[in-house]
Write a protein that holds these residues in place. Structure first.
Motif, PDB file in Angstrom:
ATOM      1  N   TYR A  38      46.843  54.063 -57.758  1.00  0.00           N
ATOM      2  CA  TYR A  38      47.308  52.641 -57.989  1.00  0.00           C
ATOM      3  C   TYR A  38      48.590  52.514 -58.604  1.00  0.00           C
ATOM      4  CZ  TYR A  38      45.154  51.748 -62.430  1.00  0.00           C
ATOM      5  OH  TYR A  38      44.936  51.895 -63.762  1.00  0.00           O
ATOM      6  N   TYR A  39      49.668  51.501 -58.128  1.00  0.00           N
ATOM      7  CA  TYR A  39      50.770  51.510 -58.958  1.00  0.00           C
ATOM      8  C   TYR A  39      50.484  50.724 -60.138  1.00  0.00           C
ATOM      9  CZ  TYR A  39      55.578  50.005 -60.064  1.00  0.00           C
ATOM     10  OH  TYR A  39      56.655  49.717 -60.687  1.00  0.00           O
ATOM     11  N   LYS A  40      51.255  51.126 -61.368  1.00  0.00           N
ATOM     12  CA  LYS A  40      50.947  50.500 -62.699  1.00  0.00           C
ATOM     13  C   LYS A  40      51.098  48.924 -62.377  1.00  0.00           C
ATOM     14  CE  LYS A  40      51.622  54.970 -64.802  1.00  0.00           C
ATOM     15  NZ  LYS A  40      52.262  55.731 -65.724  1.00  0.00           N
ATOM     16  N   GLY A  41      50.241  48.292 -62.808  1.00  0.00           N
ATOM     17  CA  GLY A  41      50.436  46.648 -62.855  1.00  0.00           C
ATOM     18  C   GLY A  41      49.673  46.312 -61.407  1.00  0.00           C
ATOM     19  N   GLY A  42      49.571  46.916 -60.390  1.00  0.00           N
ATOM     20  CA  GLY A  42      48.904  46.434 -59.320  1.00  0.00           C
ATOM     21  C   GLY A  42      50.126  46.169 -58.201  1.00  0.00           C
ATOM     22  N   GLU A  43      49.469  45.600 -57.166  1.00  0.00           N
ATOM     23  CA  GLU A  43      50.042  45.422 -55.843  1.00  0.00           C
ATOM     24  C   GLU A  43      51.422  44.353 -56.282  1.00  0.00           C
ATOM     25  OE1 GLU A  43      49.612  43.430 -51.318  1.00  0.00           O
ATOM     26  OE2 GLU A  43      47.891  44.763 -52.164  1.00  0.00           O
ATOM     27  N   GLU A  44      51.228  43.225 -56.881  1.00  0.00           N
ATOM     28  CA  GLU A  44      52.072  42.322 -57.238  1.00  0.00           C
ATOM     29  C   GLU A  44      53.545  42.825 -58.014  1.00  0.00           C
ATOM     30  OE1 GLU A  44      52.568  38.390 -59.746  1.00  0.00           O
ATOM     31  OE2 GLU A  44      50.531  38.746 -58.648  1.00  0.00           O
ATOM     32  N   ALA A  45      52.991  43.841 -58.928  1.00  0.00           N
ATOM     33  CA  ALA A  45      54.015  44.307 -59.735  1.00  0.00           C
ATOM     34  C   ALA A  45      54.848  45.374 -59.044  1.00  0.00           C
ATOM     35  CB  ALA A  45      53.392  45.119 -60.926  1.00  0.00           C
ATOM     36  N   LEU A 103      61.059  56.481 -56.602  1.00  0.00           N
ATOM     37  CA  LEU A 103      61.349  56.067 -58.142  1.00  0.00           C
ATOM     38  C   LEU A 103      60.168  55.580 -58.778  1.00  0.00           C
ATOM     39  CD1 LEU A 103      64.477  53.770 -57.037  1.00  0.00           C
ATOM     40  CD2 LEU A 103      64.395  56.065 -58.208  1.00  0.00           C
ATOM     41  N   MET A 104      58.968  55.260 -58.276  1.00  0.00           N
ATOM     42  CA  MET A 104      57.709  54.896 -58.529  1.00  0.00           C
ATOM     43  C   MET A 104      56.800  55.850 -59.533  1.00  0.00           C
ATOM     44  SD  MET A 104      56.283  52.402 -55.800  1.00  0.00           S
ATOM     45  CE  MET A 104      57.322  50.985 -55.010  1.00  0.00           C
ATOM     46  N   ASN A 105      56.350  55.214 -60.424  1.00  0.00           N
ATOM     47  CA  ASN A 105      54.991  56.258 -61.154  1.00  0.00           C
ATOM     48  C   ASN A 105      53.905  55.445 -60.860  1.00  0.00           C
ATOM     49  OD1 ASN A 105      56.596  58.450 -62.163  1.00  0.00           O
ATOM     50  ND2 ASN A 105      57.319  57.022 -63.722  1.00  0.00           N
ATOM     51  N   TRP A 106      52.813  56.210 -60.580  1.00  0.00           N
ATOM     52  CA  TRP A 106      51.405  55.518 -60.211  1.00  0.00           C
ATOM     53  C   TRP A 106      50.620  56.127 -61.233  1.00  0.00           C
ATOM     54  CZ3 TRP A 106      49.974  53.351 -55.328  1.00  0.00           C
ATOM     55  CH2 TRP A 106      51.083  53.125 -54.303  1.00  0.00           C
ATOM     56  N   ASN A 107      49.546  55.283 -61.476  1.00  0.00           N
ATOM     57  CA  ASN A 107      48.158  55.911 -62.034  1.00  0.00           C
ATOM     58  C   ASN A 107      47.666  56.745 -61.126  1.00  0.00           C
ATOM     59  OD1 ASN A 107      48.620  54.463 -64.477  1.00  0.00           O
ATOM     60  ND2 ASN A 107      47.664  52.705 -63.701  1.00  0.00           N
ATOM     61  N   SER A 108      47.099  57.983 -61.196  1.00  0.00           N
ATOM     62  CA  SER A 108      46.813  58.904 -60.461  1.00  0.00           C
ATOM     63  C   SER A 108      45.479  58.926 -60.191  1.00  0.00           C
ATOM     64  CB  SER A 108      46.951  60.483 -61.010  1.00  0.00           C
ATOM     65  OG  SER A 108      46.291  60.362 -62.404  1.00  0.00           O
ATOM     66  N   GLY A 109      44.959  59.358 -59.263  1.00  0.00           N
ATOM     67  CA  GLY A 109      43.386  59.263 -58.732  1.00  0.00           C
ATOM     68  C   GLY A 109      42.575  60.142 -59.436  1.00  0.00           C
TER      69      GLY A 109
END
Length: 127
Positions: A38-45, A103-109
């Motif tokens: 998931y994207y750090k901060g969630g969908e809203e972020a 450009l995005m960094n995500w929290n990995s699965g």
């Protein structure tokens, strides 16, 4: 003018190769795991990041203006690889979403307590 060309010649190769390549054909790739990326901060972020860094505007709710569907891999390191636009109103909009994802960094699965590479799809609604 000469200085600008020289600066571009020096820095452009650094920008082009800033993200290392990973050969996913030789690694396990999951679609079902204990904890999805998931994207750090969630969908809203994520929407806030996209709307801040693009002239395009996206919203959570479905609209009449269309959407972009894109699949990609979130690697164990949280970086996005191999984005593929599945549906887009125009090629330019799909290219812009691809640019933004890189450009995005995500929290990995997570699978069995370890970070893993995960293939996911994302649907973004145009405002």
């Amino acid at each position: 003018m000469r200085k600008v060309i020289l600066i571009l010649a020096v820095f452009l190769p650094l920008v082009s190769f800033s993200q290392e390549e990973i050969d996913f054909s030789k690694q396990e790739l999951f679609t079902s795991i204990d904890s999805m990326p998931y994207y750090k901060g969630g969908e809203e972020a994520m929407l806030k990041f996209i709307n801040k860094n693009s002239s395009l505007q996206f919203v959570e709710e479905r609209t009449k203006n269309g959407f972009v569907s894109i699949s990609f891999i979130v690697a164990a390191n949280g970086k996005v690889y191999e984005p593929k636009v599945l549906v887009s109103p125009t090629k330019e909009i799909g290219d812009e979403v691809t640019r933004l994802l890189k450009l995005m960094n995500w929290n990995s699965g997570i699978r069995k307590g370890k970070k893993v590479n995960v293939s996911i799809s994302l649907l973004l609604n145009l405002k």
